[in-house]
Motif scaffolding. Structure first.
Motif, PDB file in Angstrom:
ATOM      1  N   THR A 298       0.339  -1.228  -0.385  1.00  0.00           N
ATOM      2  CA  THR A 298       0.099   0.023   0.080  1.00  0.00           C
ATOM      3  C   THR A 298       0.828   1.508   0.277  1.00  0.00           C
TER       4      THR A 298
ATOM      5  N   THR B  49      -9.256   0.319  -5.741  1.00  0.00           N
ATOM      6  CA  THR B  49      -8.665  -0.821  -4.614  1.00  0.00           C
ATOM      7  C   THR B  49     -10.368  -0.893  -4.732  1.00  0.00           C
TER       8      THR B  49
ATOM      9  N   GLU C 216     -17.502  -6.683  -2.346  1.00  0.00           N
ATOM     10  CA  GLU C 216     -16.260  -6.970  -1.044  1.00  0.00           C
ATOM     11  C   GLU C 216     -16.788  -7.305   0.160  1.00  0.00           C
TER      12      GLU C 216
HETATM   13  N1  GSH Z   1      -9.985  -6.933  -0.586  1.00  0.00           N
HETATM   14  C1  GSH Z   1      -8.974  -7.234  -1.388  1.00  0.00           C
HETATM   15  C2  GSH Z   1      -7.966  -6.288  -1.811  1.00  0.00           C
HETATM   16  C3  GSH Z   1      -7.242  -6.358  -0.864  1.00  0.00           C
HETATM   17  C4  GSH Z   1      -6.003  -5.843  -0.544  1.00  0.00           C
HETATM   18  O1  GSH Z   1      -5.000  -6.369   0.129  1.00  0.00           O
HETATM   19  N2  GSH Z   1      -5.837  -4.543  -0.791  1.00  0.00           N
HETATM   20  C5  GSH Z   1      -5.102  -3.787  -0.702  1.00  0.00           C
HETATM   21  C6  GSH Z   1      -4.975  -1.953  -1.054  1.00  0.00           C
HETATM   22  S1  GSH Z   1      -5.702  -0.855  -0.257  1.00  0.00           S
HETATM   23  C7  GSH Z   1      -4.440  -3.559   0.805  1.00  0.00           C
HETATM   24  O2  GSH Z   1      -4.626  -3.798   1.954  1.00  0.00           O
HETATM   25  N3  GSH Z   1      -3.278  -3.743   1.141  1.00  0.00           N
HETATM   26  C8  GSH Z   1      -2.415  -3.380   2.347  1.00  0.00           C
HETATM   27  C9  GSH Z   1      -0.495  -3.505   2.261  1.00  0.00           C
HETATM   28  O3  GSH Z   1      -0.366  -4.063   0.626  1.00  0.00           O
HETATM   29  O4  GSH Z   1      -0.105  -4.233   2.969  1.00  0.00           O
HETATM   30  C10 GSH Z   1      -8.885  -8.463  -1.445  1.00  0.00           C
HETATM   31  O5  GSH Z   1      -9.180  -9.848  -0.668  1.00  0.00           O
HETATM   32  O6  GSH Z   1      -8.076  -8.990  -2.754  1.00  0.00           O
END
Ligand code: GSH
Length: 340
Positions: A180, A197, A226
């Motif tokens: 992120t 996202t 989601e």
């Molecule tokens: N809800 C989605 C997206 C989850 C996700 O990983 N979103 C990113 C962008 S908000 C995130 O949380 N990143 C946090 C990180 O990289 O630590 C999923 O389960 O695939």
């Protein structure tokens, strides 16, 4: 403290383990009890959900782990956190590096089956959106043909993005970046036109990370469902039960109007049979979960109810109203299955 399995349930656990080909029921519960804390997989940093400031983790996903620890150990601080990118999270859970994954993770069929996970419930109903710089003058996602889009790999986001642009007959250039802070930095530096996202993640990036939030707009289209919630590995139903009913207790508490402030008074004075069961005045539910009877009292007194958690982490920090996450009695989707 977690109670030892009674001999009857130990026998039941044994026969289950025979049926479940090599998987011993209660394995994770026993391991967590033995280690004395819950090893919780969270994000590498997403304000409102799981974010470490000065070494202290906070967020709605963090509070789910704290609730499980309060239920098991009577101590919401009996948690250790592992920050995981989207790509790392499922392997970390499958390999046993973490006991529970509480990390804005969408409940999908293939994650539930092929990846061998069980989702314990939904902590946050979300949907995917798009954010652009205001000076682009874009007002709808349908105007994004040919855009460079920042996205994180290993997410439903990546898949929905491709589906959406294909369905609209539009092209895009993916700019795929693993975590992120890096993906948002790339977007704020202008390396892509669009950041996509979950809408909560967009609010988090804009309200908490952007230097000047009003330079950015979140477009009106929500292109997916989601449902985000905590997941555990297949193979330990008792552990799944503890995580599921800890989350349910947060919602049930809000339904009953029990808060961290009034829980003692409710426990001492309420004549509502449902409240008496939840708070262990009438015993039975703790025993059914293999926990002390004050499991839910400990959750509510130390972590709060779902509404309190939402207010602090999501409304106050990210500026998001309850929306779909309101209680069902207020027109939302949050609904506690009967705690009885
Ligand atoms: N809800 C989605 C997206 C989850 C996700 O990983 N979103 C990113 C962008 S908000 C995130 O949380 N990143 C946090 C990180 O990289 O630590 C999923 O389960 O695939």
């Amino acid at each position: 403290m977690l109670k030892k399995l009674t001999s009857t349930s130990a026998v039941a656990a044994l026969s289950l383990s025979v049926l479940a080909a090599g998987v011993q029921a209660g394995e994770t519960v026993d391991a967590v009890m033995e280690q004395g804390y819950v090893q919780c997989g969270v994000s590498t940093g997403l304000a409102g959900f799981s974010n470490a400031t000065g070494g202290d983790w906070a967020g709605i996903d963090v509070d789910v782990c704290r609730a499980v620890a309060a239920a098991m150990f009577g101590d919401s601080e009996a948690v250790r956190y592992t920050g995981l990118t989207a790509n790392q999270r499922f392997t970390a859970l499958q390999s046993g590096e973490v006991d529970v994954l509480s990390r804005n993770t969408t409940w999908t069929l293939t994650r539930d089956t092929s990846l061998g996970l069980n989702f314990a419930g939904v902590t946050y109903y979300d949907g995917q959106g798009f954010m652009v710089r205001k000076d682009l003058g874009v007002t709808s996602a349908t105007q994004l043909d040919g855009a460079a889009v920042c996205v994180e790999p290993g997410t439903t986001t990546e898949l929905n993005l491709a589906d959406y642009f294909r369905a609209q007959g539009m092209d895009f250039e993916p700019v795929v970046i693993e975590n992120t802070s890096e993906v948002t930095a790339a977007f704020f530096a202008g390396r892509c036109d669009v950041y996509t996202t979950d809408a909560s993640g967009l609010a988090s990036a804009r309200n908490v990370s952007a230097e000047n939030p009003s330079d950015y707009v979140i477009l009106p289209e929500i292109i997916s469902k989601e449902p985000l919630g905590p997941a555990v590995r297949h193979g330990d139903d008792e552990w799944l039960d503890i995580v599921r009913w800890s989350l349910t207790a947060l919602i049930e508490a809000e339904e009953f109007g029990i808060t961290s402030e009034n829980v003692d008074e409710m426990r001492d004075n309420s004549s509502n049979p449902g409240i008496q069961r939840l708070l262990g005045v009438t015993p039975g539910l703790g025993e059914a979960l293999g926990l002390d009877e004050d499991w839910a009292y400990n959750i509510i007194s130390q972590v709060g109810n779902y509404g309190e958690i939402y207010q602090t982490n999501v409304t106050d920090l990210l500026g998001l109203e309850r929306g779909l996450n309101a209680l069902w009695t207020d027109g939302g989707l949050m609904y506690a299955n009967p705690v009885r």
